[in-house]
Design a protein around this motif. Sequence first.
Motif, PDB file in Angstrom:
ATOM      1  N   UNK A 115      35.326 -13.783   0.933  1.00 38.47           N
ATOM      2  CA  UNK A 115      35.728 -14.791  -0.049  1.00 38.47           C
ATOM      3  C   UNK A 115      34.546 -15.152  -0.935  1.00 38.47           C
ATOM      4  N   UNK A 116      34.686 -14.912  -2.223  1.00 34.92           N
ATOM      5  CA  UNK A 116      33.625 -15.106  -3.212  1.00 34.92           C
ATOM      6  C   UNK A 116      33.984 -16.306  -4.080  1.00 34.92           C
ATOM      7  N   UNK A 117      33.091 -17.316  -4.111  1.00 38.90           N
ATOM      8  CA  UNK A 117      33.411 -18.466  -4.946  1.00 38.90           C
ATOM      9  C   UNK A 117      32.322 -19.517  -5.035  1.00 38.90           C
ATOM     10  N   UNK A 118      32.758 -20.765  -5.188  1.00 39.05           N
ATOM     11  CA  UNK A 118      31.851 -21.901  -5.312  1.00 39.05           C
ATOM     12  C   UNK A 118      31.934 -22.827  -4.096  1.00 39.05           C
ATOM     13  N   UNK A 119      33.115 -22.885  -3.466  1.00 43.07           N
ATOM     14  CA  UNK A 119      33.295 -23.798  -2.325  1.00 43.07           C
ATOM     15  C   UNK A 119      33.999 -23.103  -1.160  1.00 43.07           C
ATOM     16  N   UNK A 120      33.756 -21.808  -1.024  1.00 40.98           N
ATOM     17  CA  UNK A 120      34.395 -21.058   0.052  1.00 40.98           C
ATOM     18  C   UNK A 120      33.926 -21.549   1.427  1.00 40.98           C
ATOM     19  N   UNK A 121      32.619 -21.770   1.555  1.00 43.71           N
ATOM     20  CA  UNK A 121      32.074 -22.174   2.851  1.00 43.71           C
ATOM     21  C   UNK A 121      32.120 -23.660   3.112  1.00 43.71           C
ATOM     22  N   UNK A 122      32.309 -24.461   2.051  1.00 46.96           N
ATOM     23  CA  UNK A 122      32.325 -25.913   2.232  1.00 46.96           C
ATOM     24  C   UNK A 122      33.729 -26.490   2.319  1.00 46.96           C
ATOM     25  N   UNK A 123      34.694 -25.857   1.664  1.00 48.23           N
ATOM     26  CA  UNK A 123      36.050 -26.429   1.614  1.00 48.23           C
ATOM     27  C   UNK A 123      37.125 -25.433   2.016  1.00 48.23           C
ATOM     28  N   UNK A 124      37.237 -24.330   1.283  1.00 47.50           N
ATOM     29  CA  UNK A 124      38.374 -23.420   1.468  1.00 47.50           C
ATOM     30  C   UNK A 124      38.358 -22.785   2.859  1.00 47.50           C
ATOM     31  N   UNK A 125      37.191 -22.271   3.261  1.00 45.83           N
ATOM     32  CA  UNK A 125      37.064 -21.660   4.591  1.00 45.83           C
ATOM     33  C   UNK A 125      35.868 -22.283   5.312  1.00 45.83           C
ATOM     34  N   UNK A 126      35.971 -23.583   5.551  1.00 43.07           N
ATOM     35  CA  UNK A 126      34.862 -24.318   6.156  1.00 43.07           C
ATOM     36  C   UNK A 126      34.566 -23.854   7.580  1.00 43.07           C
ATOM     37  N   UNK A 127      35.512 -23.146   8.214  1.00 44.66           N
ATOM     38  CA  UNK A 127      35.309 -22.662   9.577  1.00 44.66           C
ATOM     39  C   UNK A 127      34.939 -21.172   9.607  1.00 44.66           C
ATOM     40  N   UNK A 128      34.573 -20.605   8.458  1.00 45.95           N
ATOM     41  CA  UNK A 128      34.190 -19.186   8.402  1.00 45.95           C
ATOM     42  C   UNK A 128      32.976 -18.940   9.292  1.00 45.95           C
ATOM     43  N   UNK A 129      32.970 -17.843  10.050  1.00 44.60           N
ATOM     44  CA  UNK A 129      31.832 -17.557  10.942  1.00 44.60           C
ATOM     45  C   UNK A 129      30.573 -17.130  10.203  1.00 44.60           C
ATOM     46  N   UNK A 130      30.713 -16.636   8.961  1.00 45.03           N
ATOM     47  CA  UNK A 130      29.553 -16.233   8.163  1.00 45.03           C
ATOM     48  C   UNK A 130      29.645 -16.911   6.799  1.00 45.03           C
ATOM     49  N   UNK A 131      28.578 -17.636   6.450  1.00 44.98           N
ATOM     50  CA  UNK A 131      28.532 -18.313   5.155  1.00 44.98           C
ATOM     51  C   UNK A 131      27.216 -17.966   4.467  1.00 44.98           C
ATOM     52  N   UNK A 132      27.320 -17.396   3.292  1.00 45.68           N
ATOM     53  CA  UNK A 132      26.148 -17.027   2.511  1.00 45.68           C
ATOM     54  C   UNK A 132      26.154 -17.827   1.217  1.00 45.68           C
ATOM     55  N   UNK A 133      24.976 -18.260   0.786  1.00 45.30           N
ATOM     56  CA  UNK A 133      24.856 -18.977  -0.484  1.00 45.30           C
ATOM     57  C   UNK A 133      23.788 -18.289  -1.303  1.00 45.30           C
ATOM     58  N   UNK A 134      24.205 -17.649  -2.404  1.00 43.30           N
ATOM     59  CA  UNK A 134      23.286 -16.897  -3.256  1.00 43.30           C
ATOM     60  C   UNK A 134      22.778 -17.773  -4.399  1.00 43.30           C
ATOM     61  N   UNK A 135      21.496 -17.616  -4.712  1.00 41.66           N
ATOM     62  CA  UNK A 135      20.896 -18.336  -5.835  1.00 41.66           C
ATOM     63  C   UNK A 135      20.062 -17.357  -6.665  1.00 41.66           C
TER      64      UNK A 135
END
Length: 225
Positions: free
Chosen positions: A125-145
């Motif tokens: 899941x590629x986005x802006x709030x995938x790891x914070x809202x849409x899939x907050x229980x995802x086992x892998x969360x990456x934040x690119x800058x």
Amino acid sequence: MTNPSIPIIAIDGPSGVGKGTLAQFLCEHYGFHLLDSGAIYRTLAYGVTHSDLDVENEDAIVSLARQLPVSFEGGQVYYGEQVITSAIRTETVAAVASQIAAIQPVREALLQRQRDFAKPPGLVADGRDMGTVVFADAPVKLFLTASAEERAKRRVIQLKNQGVDANIAQITWDIEQRDARDRSRVSSPLIPAQDAVEIDTTALSIDEVCQQAIRLCDRSGIQPA
């Protein structure tokens, strides 16, 4: 909450940091489905401009969001029967997408549609709030800058390859303004999840970013389908 038996890799970050390239790579590597949430918001923005809706008309935009005729087939984005893959990548559509993404009822209207993409064998899941809202229980969360200057350079190269003239100063300004809107909005601001791993892609090659991500996913137990 999503089905815990469906592995999800959530990738967040602003535009131009390499999220799309990484997401596509991980989809191919693991054999997972892809959710490009940015394309959904851009498609909605396209619909708003295509229908001449006022960006201040929240009710009309929410109504369109609930029945948005978006689909993804063969690497193409469709608005009904119309292919809009290139049309939604313009700076104009991106600016409108950033504006309407700050509207809480709009985000709520699109939330379940995004979650419906989570199907076996897994999802990137590629986005802006995938790891914070849409899939907050995802086992892998990456934040690119990446720096605004580097992202502007990448965008200029992309546009020139498409035969479009681009002003790097204007694009840098647009990126900084979009970032400010995304970070400061009340609903789902652009911030890394507390348990996300941040990767600064400014000085990294695409291959280096992908290899870092693979190592993180493998350590989390993500397996190819």
